[in-house]
Design a protein around this motif. Structure first.
Motif, short mmCIF file in Angstrom:
data_model
loop_
_atom_site.label_atom_id
_atom_site.label_comp_id
_atom_site.label_asym_id
_atom_site.label_seq_id
_atom_site.Cartn_x
_atom_site.Cartn_y
_atom_site.Cartn_z
N CYS A 41 -12.61 7.95 -2.84
CA CYS A 41 -12.53 7.43 -4.32
C CYS A 41 -11.15 8.20 -4.07
CB CYS A 41 -12.04 6.84 -5.33
SG CYS A 41 -12.76 7.85 -6.94
N GLU A 42 -9.57 8.05 -4.51
CA GLU A 42 -8.23 8.74 -4.75
C GLU A 42 -7.83 7.59 -5.84
OE1 GLU A 42 -4.53 9.47 -2.97
OE2 GLU A 42 -5.84 10.29 -1.44
N VAL A 43 -7.57 7.93 -6.91
CA VAL A 43 -6.92 8.39 -8.35
C VAL A 43 -5.65 9.42 -8.41
CG1 VAL A 43 -6.28 7.78 -10.55
CG2 VAL A 43 -9.39 7.51 -9.49
N VAL A 44 -4.22 8.33 -8.83
CA VAL A 44 -3.29 8.80 -8.92
C VAL A 44 -2.45 8.22 -10.59
CG1 VAL A 44 -1.12 9.84 -8.11
CG2 VAL A 44 -2.83 9.27 -6.78
N TYR A 45 -2.79 9.35 -11.51
CA TYR A 45 -1.82 9.09 -12.20
C TYR A 45 -0.47 9.35 -12.51
CZ TYR A 45 -0.76 8.30 -17.34
OH TYR A 45 0.08 8.35 -18.57
N ASP A 46 0.61 8.74 -12.67
CA ASP A 46 2.09 9.81 -12.33
C ASP A 46 2.28 9.00 -14.27
OD1 ASP A 46 4.68 9.77 -13.08
OD2 ASP A 46 5.33 9.04 -11.07
N GLY A 47 2.56 10.53 -15.51
CA GLY A 47 2.44 9.93 -16.70
C GLY A 47 4.06 9.61 -17.06
N ARG A 48 5.27 10.10 -16.08
CA ARG A 48 5.98 9.54 -16.18
C ARG A 48 6.07 7.78 -16.31
NH1 ARG A 48 8.58 12.94 -11.68
NH2 ARG A 48 6.11 12.18 -10.40
N THR A 49 5.39 7.07 -15.64
CA THR A 49 5.98 5.37 -15.51
C THR A 49 4.62 5.40 -16.03
OG1 THR A 49 4.67 5.63 -13.11
CG2 THR A 49 6.85 5.49 -13.21
N ASP A 50 4.13 5.55 -16.34
CA ASP A 50 2.19 5.32 -17.39
C ASP A 50 1.51 4.36 -15.50
OD1 ASP A 50 0.30 5.52 -18.74
OD2 ASP A 50 1.05 3.48 -20.04
N THR A 51 1.63 4.86 -14.78
CA THR A 51 1.29 3.71 -14.11
C THR A 51 -0.02 4.54 -12.76
OG1 THR A 51 2.64 4.48 -12.05
CG2 THR A 51 2.93 2.88 -13.47
N VAL A 52 -1.56 3.57 -12.95
CA VAL A 52 -2.98 4.95 -11.79
C VAL A 52 -2.98 3.73 -10.62
CG1 VAL A 52 -4.89 4.56 -12.21
CG2 VAL A 52 -3.73 4.68 -14.14
N GLN A 53 -2.49 4.32 -9.74
CA GLN A 53 -2.99 4.81 -8.76
C GLN A 53 -4.60 4.77 -7.84
OE1 GLN A 53 0.00 3.97 -5.13
NE2 GLN A 53 -1.66 5.54 -4.32
N VAL A 54 -4.97 3.53 -7.32
CA VAL A 54 -6.78 3.41 -7.15
C VAL A 54 -7.18 3.59 -5.39
CG1 VAL A 54 -9.22 3.23 -7.57
CG2 VAL A 54 -7.20 3.59 -9.38
N ILE A 55 -7.13 4.01 -4.71
CA ILE A 55 -7.58 3.79 -3.45
C ILE A 55 -8.71 4.05 -3.73
CG2 ILE A 55 -7.04 3.76 -1.42
CD1 ILE A 55 -4.03 5.48 -1.87
N SER A 56 -9.93 3.21 -3.44
CA SER A 56 -11.35 3.48 -2.96
C SER A 56 -11.94 4.06 -1.96
CB SER A 56 -12.44 2.43 -3.43
OG SER A 56 -11.81 2.58 -5.09
N GLY A 57 -13.07 4.03 -1.27
CA GLY A 57 -13.27 3.37 0.16
C GLY A 57 -14.13 3.70 0.42
N LEU A 58 -14.88 4.04 2.16
CA LEU A 58 -16.21 4.21 2.54
C LEU A 58 -15.88 5.10 3.47
CD1 LEU A 58 -16.95 2.67 4.90
CD2 LEU A 58 -17.53 1.09 2.99
N LYS A 59 -16.58 6.11 4.15
CA LYS A 59 -16.42 7.00 5.93
C LYS A 59 -17.79 6.85 6.52
CE LYS A 59 -15.99 11.47 4.15
NZ LYS A 59 -15.55 12.62 4.27
N ASP A 60 -17.73 7.29 7.38
CA ASP A 60 -19.13 7.42 8.19
C ASP A 60 -20.27 6.20 8.25
OD1 ASP A 60 -17.81 10.19 8.68
OD2 ASP A 60 -18.42 11.01 6.96
N LEU A 61 -19.42 4.90 7.91
CA LEU A 61 -20.35 3.46 8.25
C LEU A 61 -20.54 4.22 9.91
CD1 LEU A 61 -21.98 1.47 6.78
CD2 LEU A 61 -20.13 0.35 6.40
#
Length: 308
Positions: free
Chosen positions: A140-160
């Motif tokens: 997973c990758e989470v980015v929080y931008d305090g200037r816009t108060d937004t969270v972006q969440v990208i989940s995933g898997l690898k080696d399946l």
């Protein structure tokens, strides 16, 4: 000619953390690899060497371990959001504008007795022996931008790693003087799936978080079911079917990006041994391989998952 400091970030990469829950004799494990990257008012540390606005990377490492104890790890996504918000909102003077948290999660299964039954001591189940899966890794990758108060969440898997031993063809393609590949009307289709999917969740206005663990299990299931149920004329067609299946069934997901290396299996020529090979014996080639990549997203959604 003047020089300008461009985009920059820093943090602590690959913090390996194992959190053991010992609330009963049936222990639980969360095994993560956490990387922290911060962006903000860091010009002086580059240009003058002043560390006044620099949060030490050792502090970010300590925070990861302390938060695992204080708040626990319900899911990689929730833990990433907690960390990202902390680094942006709680660092003094607001010098951190945004925080990116990347997490890999490794799965452990309980070791069972030879007869596949649970083990007990008295009336208590013994649940402290595990074996780590050697296959897929949850990401997973989470980015929080305090200037816009937004969270972006990208989940995933690898080696399946997945395989269909039939219901796959490949023919009718462009042929020129360099083409040697023979058309196939019944072939093995195998790939090692890397999948990432972006959630519509933004974290604004007390928006409730999805059930990250449940969502992961369902997305994984739909990826596998689409791979298994698609009669494939190309790996590209299978990719589209997998991404579409997720979007059709998981309303919380806006975008799916898939990377599917074609794990080629070639029929072995057994004629020198006076044997017929009726689609039974194959040579599994690990290199070189075709790499099929693509994104499926909802209409009107601008895709944001980068190519890695």
């Amino acid at each position: 000619m003047a020089h300008v400091l461009g985009q920059n970030q820093y943090g602590k990469a690959e913090n390996r953390i194992v959190r053991v829950y010992r609330d009963s004799t049936r222990h639980e494990i969360k095994d993560l690899n956490v990387s922290v990257s911060l962006q903000g008012e860091f010009e002086d540390v580059h240009l003058t060497g002043s560390n006044a606005n620099c949060l030490p990377t050792d502090t970010t490492k300590n925070t990861v371990y302390a938060f695992a104890k204080e708040y626990g790890i319900e899911s990689a996504e929730a833990f990433g959001i907690l960390l990202a918000r902390h680094f942006v909102e709680d660092t003094e003077r607001g010098v951190v504008h945004s925080a990116r948290i990347r997490i890999e999660e490794y799965t452990w299964n309980r070791i069972k007795t030879p007869d596949n039954t649970s083990r007990f001591i008295g009336s208590e189940e013994v649940g402290h022996s595990f074996v780590r899966d050697g296959g897929e890794v949850r990401t997973c990758e989470v980015v929080y931008d305090g200037r816009t108060d937004t969270v972006q969440v990208i989940s995933g898997l690898k080696d399946l790693v997945v395989m269909n031993t039939t219901n796959s063809e490949f023919w009718g393609y462009i042929k020129d003087k360099y083409t040697t590949l023979q058309e196939a009307y019944d072939r093995i289709l195998a790939t090692q799936v890397t999948a990432r999917w972006k959630f519509s969740y933004t974290g604004r206005d007390n928006e409730p978080q999805p059930n990250w663990n449940r969502s992961y299990q369902h997305v994984r299931r739909h990826l596998l079911e689409a791979f298994a149920e698609t009669y494939s004329y190309s790996l590209q067609q299978t990719l589209h079917a997998m991404g579409t299946r997720v979007l059709n069934n998981r309303a919380e997901v806006d975008e799916v990006r898939l990377e599917l290396p074609n794990k080629h299996h070639f029929l072995v020529d057994l004629s020198p041994f006076d044997l017929k090979n009726e689609n039974e014996v194959y040579y599994a080639a690990d290199r070189m391989y075709g790499l099929i990549e693509g994104t499926v997203h909802r209409e009107g959604v601008v895709p944001v998952i980068p190519v890695v």
